[in-house]
Design an enzyme around this catalytic site. Structure first.
Site, mmCIF file in Angstrom:
data_model
loop_
_atom_site.group_PDB
_atom_site.id
_atom_site.type_symbol
_atom_site.label_atom_id
_atom_site.label_comp_id
_atom_site.label_asym_id
_atom_site.label_seq_id
_atom_site.Cartn_x
_atom_site.Cartn_y
_atom_site.Cartn_z
ATOM 1 C CG MET A 32 -12.302 26.695 80.214
ATOM 2 S SD MET A 32 -12.163 26.900 81.974
ATOM 3 C CE MET A 32 -11.151 25.506 82.401
ATOM 4 C CG HIS A 36 -6.046 18.868 74.327
ATOM 5 N ND1 HIS A 36 -7.151 18.095 74.044
ATOM 6 C CD2 HIS A 36 -6.248 19.347 75.583
ATOM 7 C CE1 HIS A 36 -7.961 18.075 75.089
ATOM 8 N NE2 HIS A 36 -7.447 18.844 76.040
ATOM 9 C CG HIS A 39 -9.942 21.398 73.410
ATOM 10 N ND1 HIS A 39 -8.715 21.392 74.004
ATOM 11 C CD2 HIS A 39 -10.817 21.702 74.399
ATOM 12 C CE1 HIS A 39 -8.829 21.683 75.291
ATOM 13 N NE2 HIS A 39 -10.099 21.868 75.564
ATOM 14 C CD GLN A 63 -15.425 26.461 84.206
ATOM 15 O OE1 GLN A 63 -16.236 26.945 83.423
ATOM 16 N NE2 GLN A 63 -14.802 25.313 83.938
ATOM 17 C CE LYS A 156 -9.823 14.748 80.986
ATOM 18 N NZ LYS A 156 -9.684 16.151 81.157
ATOM 19 C CB SER A 193 -5.808 22.354 79.070
ATOM 20 O OG SER A 193 -6.738 22.321 78.010
HETATM 21 P P1 AMP Z 1 -12.059 22.550 78.592
HETATM 22 O O1 AMP Z 1 -11.280 23.437 77.677
HETATM 23 O O2 AMP Z 1 -11.218 21.665 79.445
HETATM 24 O O3 AMP Z 1 -13.108 23.311 79.362
HETATM 25 O O4 AMP Z 1 -12.865 21.546 77.667
HETATM 26 C C1 AMP Z 1 -13.693 22.031 76.632
HETATM 27 C C2 AMP Z 1 -14.423 20.863 76.018
HETATM 28 O O5 AMP Z 1 -13.476 19.937 75.492
HETATM 29 C C3 AMP Z 1 -15.269 20.082 77.026
HETATM 30 O O6 AMP Z 1 -16.493 19.705 76.398
HETATM 31 C C4 AMP Z 1 -14.413 18.884 77.329
HETATM 32 O O7 AMP Z 1 -15.153 17.742 77.730
HETATM 33 C C5 AMP Z 1 -13.759 18.651 75.981
HETATM 34 N N1 AMP Z 1 -12.528 17.875 76.160
HETATM 35 C C6 AMP Z 1 -11.454 18.177 76.918
HETATM 36 N N2 AMP Z 1 -10.549 17.175 76.878
HETATM 37 C C7 AMP Z 1 -11.071 16.205 76.076
HETATM 38 C C8 AMP Z 1 -10.639 14.919 75.661
HETATM 39 N N3 AMP Z 1 -9.481 14.395 76.056
HETATM 40 N N4 AMP Z 1 -11.448 14.217 74.857
HETATM 41 C C9 AMP Z 1 -12.652 14.721 74.442
HETATM 42 N N5 AMP Z 1 -13.115 15.924 74.808
HETATM 43 C C10 AMP Z 1 -12.343 16.662 75.615
#
Ligand code: AMP
Length: 286
Positions: A32, A36, A39, A63, A156, A193
């Protein structure tokens, strides 16, 4: 080749079709945005496994539950471009909401992918009703648009990862799901994020989430197997300003609750620090 930002589904399909004709394998990292180091680790993994790495950046409205932070969720595409490129991505797919859901006003008209109730009536799914329907639906759409050979997801979001692996198996979607380790700040705080919303004081309070999980693991390591006792150890290690939403123990293999740790177990929690909802987890290997 410098990174390409594509907003349209047809253009992405066309580009990937050409690459596939050159026998290039494709890796997908759905996000999304507001990228960081967590990602970035997923993007690096995809880059190491596939010839072409596509990072999707899409804040998926379906979602988010009513009252959640959809409108204020950080949107930082220019920075994301730099972060994705430096981690080895070739393409960012950043569609508009209208591109992904041309008829979203008529939400009830949308075909959805719905995970089994028993696996969403626990942990994050319990308070975020419908959240995982939105996740599985958008991930299925992304799989159909990109048709990746592999897709990387972070531990995560451990419940999400389990549900996606199950969805791919149950629906025979031809993609290999790669699980990537949870990345933390040096302090132990899980990268998210949403950490952007935390004040310095909140960050100190939030550190107790990881502290509680580590204390639980240490409790197990000195011989405590009863998850009720381990739950209490976790509670005593949480800062009093943390508002706990859940702290649950599930078997790693089937995501069912467990009273006693005798198989690999995930201990996961969600909590609010100020107005910010955070999640974290630890895997207790047996
Ligand atoms: P998001 O942008 O929050 O939807 O996350 C996108 C992807 O990044 C998902 O597969 C999350 O599990 C992964 N992700 C987010 N934060 C972390 C983290 N601290 N460590 C590992 N993967 C992460």
């Amino acid at each position: 080749m410098s990174i390409k930002v594509i907003n349209k589904i047809d253009e992405l399909r066309e580009t990937l079709k050409e690459l596939r004709c050159e026998s290039k394998s494709i890796g997908l990292v759905p996000t999304m945005g507001c990228l960081h180091a967590g990602h970035k680790s997923l993007i690096e993994k995809a880059h190491s496994l596939a010839d072409i790495t596509v990072v999707s950046v899409f804040v998926n409205p379906i979602q988010f539950c009513p009252g959640e932070d959809y409108d204020k969720y950080p949107r930082t595409l220019d920075d994301d471009k730099i972060a994705a490129e430096s981690s080895g991505a070739d393409i960012i797919f950043a569609p508009s909401v209208n591109e992904m859901y041309p008829n979203l006003q008529k939400f009830s008209d949308l075909t959805m992918v719905v995970p089994p109730y028993e696996l969403t009536d626990i942990m994050c799914g319990k308070s975020r009703v419908g959240h995982f329907d939105g996740v599985e639906t958008v991930v299925t759409k992304l799989f159909n648009i990109v048709q990746p050979d592999i897709a990387c997801f972070g531990m995560k979001d451990i419940q999400q990862l389990f549900l996606i692996k199950k969805m791919v198996k149950d629906l025979n979607i031809p993609v290999e799901i790669i699980s990537c380790p949870l990345v933390r700040e040096a302090s132990g705080l899980a990268l998210s994020s949403r950490n952007k919303y935390l004040s310095d004081e909140d960050k100190k309070i939030a550190l107790s989430l990881n502290k509680a999980l580590n204390a639980i693991k240490q409790g197990y390591e000195i011989g405590i197997k009863d998850t009720k006792k381990l739950f209490d150890i976790g509670l005593t290690n949480l800062n009093k300003n943390v508002e706990l939403e859940y702290l649950e123990f599930v078997n790693e293999s089937n995501f069912r609750h467990t009273d006693e740790i005798n198989k690999a177990t995930i201990c996961a929690l969600a909590a609010r620090v100020g107005n910010v909802r955070l999640i974290d987890n630890i895997v207790i290997e047996v």
